[in-house]
Write an enzyme that holds these catalytic residues in place. Structure first.
Site, PDB file in Angstrom:
ATOM      1  N   ARG A  35       1.139  -1.085   0.345  1.00  0.00           N
ATOM      2  CA  ARG A  35      -0.362  -0.116   0.021  1.00  0.00           C
ATOM      3  C   ARG A  35       0.890   1.086   0.159  1.00  0.00           C
ATOM      4  NH1 ARG A  35      -1.868   2.539   5.009  1.00  0.00           N
ATOM      5  NH2 ARG A  35      -3.878   3.789   4.622  1.00  0.00           N
ATOM      6  N   ARG A  76     -10.870  19.817   9.347  1.00  0.00           N
ATOM      7  CA  ARG A  76     -10.246  19.639  10.255  1.00  0.00           C
ATOM      8  C   ARG A  76     -10.481  21.533  10.491  1.00  0.00           C
ATOM      9  NH1 ARG A  76      -5.588  16.045  10.310  1.00  0.00           N
ATOM     10  NH2 ARG A  76      -5.006  15.044   8.066  1.00  0.00           N
ATOM     11  N   LYS A 217     -13.007   2.790   0.565  1.00  0.00           N
ATOM     12  CA  LYS A 217     -13.307   2.407   1.989  1.00  0.00           C
ATOM     13  C   LYS A 217     -13.958   2.511   2.828  1.00  0.00           C
ATOM     14  CE  LYS A 217      -9.431   4.760   2.677  1.00  0.00           C
ATOM     15  NZ  LYS A 217      -8.107   5.591   3.280  1.00  0.00           N
ATOM     16  N   THR A 275      -6.684  -1.650  10.121  1.00  0.00           N
ATOM     17  CA  THR A 275      -6.592  -0.481  11.420  1.00  0.00           C
ATOM     18  C   THR A 275      -6.290  -1.033  12.416  1.00  0.00           C
ATOM     19  OG1 THR A 275      -8.149   1.241   9.867  1.00  0.00           O
ATOM     20  CG2 THR A 275      -6.473   1.692  12.113  1.00  0.00           C
TER      21      THR A 275
END
Length: 470
Positions: A35, A76, A217, A275
Site C-alpha cells: 500500500r 480540520r 474504504k 487499522t
C-alpha cells in the site's frame, strides 16, 4: 513462491520500509500487496517505491499488487492563536467559517459544507473523538456549540461529523492529481477515501475506468446506509475501522466488520480489514494478545486480506509485524474449528449459472480431495467466484492479463500466474496440469479440477468444469 495460507497480507510502505532491500524482506516475510499511502510523502518518492516493487516482482517471478490509497478530503480546524485550546465540559464555543482569531469564540473551520449540513443537536468530534461538542445554533458563517467531552484542541486537528451527510466529493484536487499520477505509474488498486454514497464510486469510476480496481474504504456511517450499492459498484472494499470507529460506537464496529465481510463475499468482491491490527508492534517486537485475537477474528470471519499501517510504514519492527501476521493467519487456518466457522458464515448463493458452476467446482474439488482448483480467468471473476466458497483446496488462477494477475494477489486462497491464453479444450487441460506441477501444487497422477468459460476469451462466462489427472 507459494504462500501456505489462504488470507492475504497488505502492508503500507513508509520511511521504515521504502528501500529495495526492505521491500524484498517484507515480501519474503509474507506481504502480498503493498500500500502506497498518498496522505504522506511526495509523488517522486512513491514513484521510486513503485519502481522498486516492480523490480522485485521481476526478480521473484511472482505478481505483486500495488494499492494506491488516496488521501480524500480532510476536515480540520484551522490555526489557533496560542496553538491550543483547553476546553472544559459545559462551556460555550463558536466555530467560524472565515477569519482566524483562533480563540473560543472564533475557532477557524474553513469548510462551508459543514455549515450547510449541520443542525442543532448534532455532534462534532475533534481529534478522533477525544473532544466532543454539540451544536446549539447555526448561522451562515458560524456554529455555536457546547462542549460535551472536555479536552485539548490543537492546530489542524481533524473533525468528524457522525450522522451528517456532507455535500463533498471524495476526490480533492490533490487526489485527482495523485490519481492521474498513480494510473500513469500502473497501480493495481485505488483506495477511495470518504465514500458516503454510490455516486462517489461512480465519480471515481469515471476517472479510473478499468485501469485499476476501485477499493471503497468504508469509514463513514453514511456509507453503511447504502452499502449494498456501494459494494456492487466497487471492485473491492476496505473496512477502515479507524475513522469508522470514531463515527460509530466502538462496540458496534466488530458487528459491522462481520456484516461487511459477509456482504462482500455474497457480492464476490475482495474485502480487506484494516487499522491498528498489530498497533503495539509499532514500538514493540510482539503484539498484545488482544491484537493477535483481532487479526484471528478477521480470518475466522472470512476476510480476503488483513492490513498493516503504521506497523510497517513507520514502526520499529516492520518485518516482525508481517511475520507475526503470517503466523497468526496460518495458525487460524490450521485450527480444527476454522473450516466449520468459515462455512457457517457463508452467505446465501446467487442463483446464476456462473456462480453455480463455481460453487460446484469448489464442492467437487473438496469431495475428490483434489490438489488444486485451476481457474482460467481473464478479468479475475472466475477465480473470485470459486474463492467465494472458501474451499479447502488452493486456487491456481491462470490469466493472460498481467494486471489481473496482480489484482488477484489480494484474493483469498488464490495463487495467480500470468500465463499464455488457451484456445482449445485440449490446451486448457494440458496447461492446467503443467502449471499445477510447475507451481508446486500437484505431481504426477494427482487430481486437479479446472474451471473455465467456454468459448474461450469470453469474460465472466464460467460454465465448464473438468477433472484432470496430472
Amino acid at each position: 513462491m507459494r504462500r501456505h495460507r489462504y488470507a492475504k497480507i497488505v502492508a503500507t510502505v513508509g520511511p521504515a520500509t521504502n528501500t529495495p532491500d526492505m521491500l524484498k524482506a517484507l515480501f519474503l516475510a509474507g506481504v502480498d500487496t503493498f500500500r502506497l499511502n498518498f496522505s504522506h510523502g511526495v509523488q517522486a518518492d512513491h514513484a521510486k517505491v513503485h519502481a522498486a516493487i516492480r523490480a522485485l516482482e521481476a526478480e521473484v517471478g511472482r505478481p505483486i499488487g500495488i494499492l494506491q490509497d488516496l488521501q480524500g478530503p480532510k476536515i480540520r480546524v484551522g490555526t489557533l492563536r496560542d496553538g491550543r485550546l483547553d476546553l472544559v465540559a459545559g462551556e460555550r464555543i463558536r466555530f467560524v467559517l472565515e477569519g482566524a482569531e483562533g480563540d473560543r469564540r472564533a475557532i477557524p473551520l474553513h469548510h462551508s459544507e459543514i455549515f450547510a449540513a449541520v443542525v442543532p443537536g448534532q455532534d462534532l468530534l475533534i481529534d478522533d473523538g477525544r473532544v466532543r461538542v454539540r451544536v446549539t445554533g447555526v448561522e451562515n458563517a458560524a456554529i455555536d456549540a457546547e462542549v460535551v467531552t472536555a479536552g485539548v484542541i490543537t492546530n489542524r486537528k481533524g473533525v468528524n461529523l457522525p450522522g451528517t451527510l456532507l455535500d463533498l466529493s471524495p476526490l480533492t484536487e490533490k487526489d485527482r492529481a495523485d490519481l492521474a499520477f498513480g494510473l500513469d505509474l500502473g497501480v493495481d488498486w485505488v483506495a477511495l477515501s470518504f465514500v458516503q454514497t454510490p455516486s462517489d464510486v461512480l465519480e471515481a469510476r469515471g476517472l479510473i475506468g478499468d485501469r485499476a480496481g476501485i477499493m471503497s474504504k468504508i469509514e463513514k456511517p453514511q456509507a453503511l446506509d447504502r452499502i449494498d450499492d456501494i459494494i456492487r459498484l466497487s471492485d473491492a472494499v476496505m473496512v477502515a475501522r479507524g475513522d469508522l470507529g470514531v463515527e460509530i460506537p466502538h462496540e458496534d464496529v466488530p458487528g459491522r466488520q462481520k456484516e461487511l465481510i459477509r456482504a462482500c463475499r455474497l457480492a464476490v468482491k475482495p474485502v480487506v480489514v484494516a487499522t491498528q491490527m498489530l498497533d503495539s508492534m509499532v514500538a514493540a517486537p510482539a503484539p498484545t494478545r488482544a491484537e493477535a485475537s483481532d487479526v484471528a477474528t478477521a480470518i475466522y470471519d472470512g476476510a480476503d486480506a488483513v492490513m498493516l499501517s503504521a506497523e510497517s510504514a513507520t514502526g520499529r519492527y516492520p518485518i516482525e509485524a508481517v511475520a507475526m501476521m503470517d503466523r497468526i493467519i496460518r495458525s487460524v487456518e490450521g485450527h480444527k474449528l476454522y473450516r466449520s466457522i468459515v462455512a457457517a458464515s457463508e452467505p446465501g448463493e446467487e442463483e446464476t449459472p456462473p456462480h453455480a458452476v463455481a460453487t460446484a467446482t469448489a464442492v467437487l474439488a473438496d469431495a475428490i480431495q483434489a490438489r488444486a482448483i485451476v481457474a482460467y480467468t481473464t478479468s479475475g471473476t472466475t477465480a473470485a467466484r470459486v474463492a467465494r466458497k472458501r474451499p479447502a483446496v488452493p486456487i491456481l488462477a491462470l490469466t493472460p492479463s498481467r494486471s489481473t494477475s496482480r489484482r488477484l494477489s489480494l484474493l483469498w486462497g488464490t495463487h495467480s500466474v500470468h500465463s499464455d491464453d488457451v484456445d482449445s479444450y485440449e490446451e486448457m487441460t494440458s496447461e492446467a496440469a503443467r502449471h499445477a506441477r510447475d507451481e508446486g501444487f500437484a505431481k504426477a497422477n494427482d487430481m486437479i479440477v479446472a474451471a473455465a468459460g467456454i468459448p474461450f476469451h469470453t469474460i465472466g462466462n464460467t460454465n465448464n468444469i473438468r477433472v484432470i489427472q496430472v
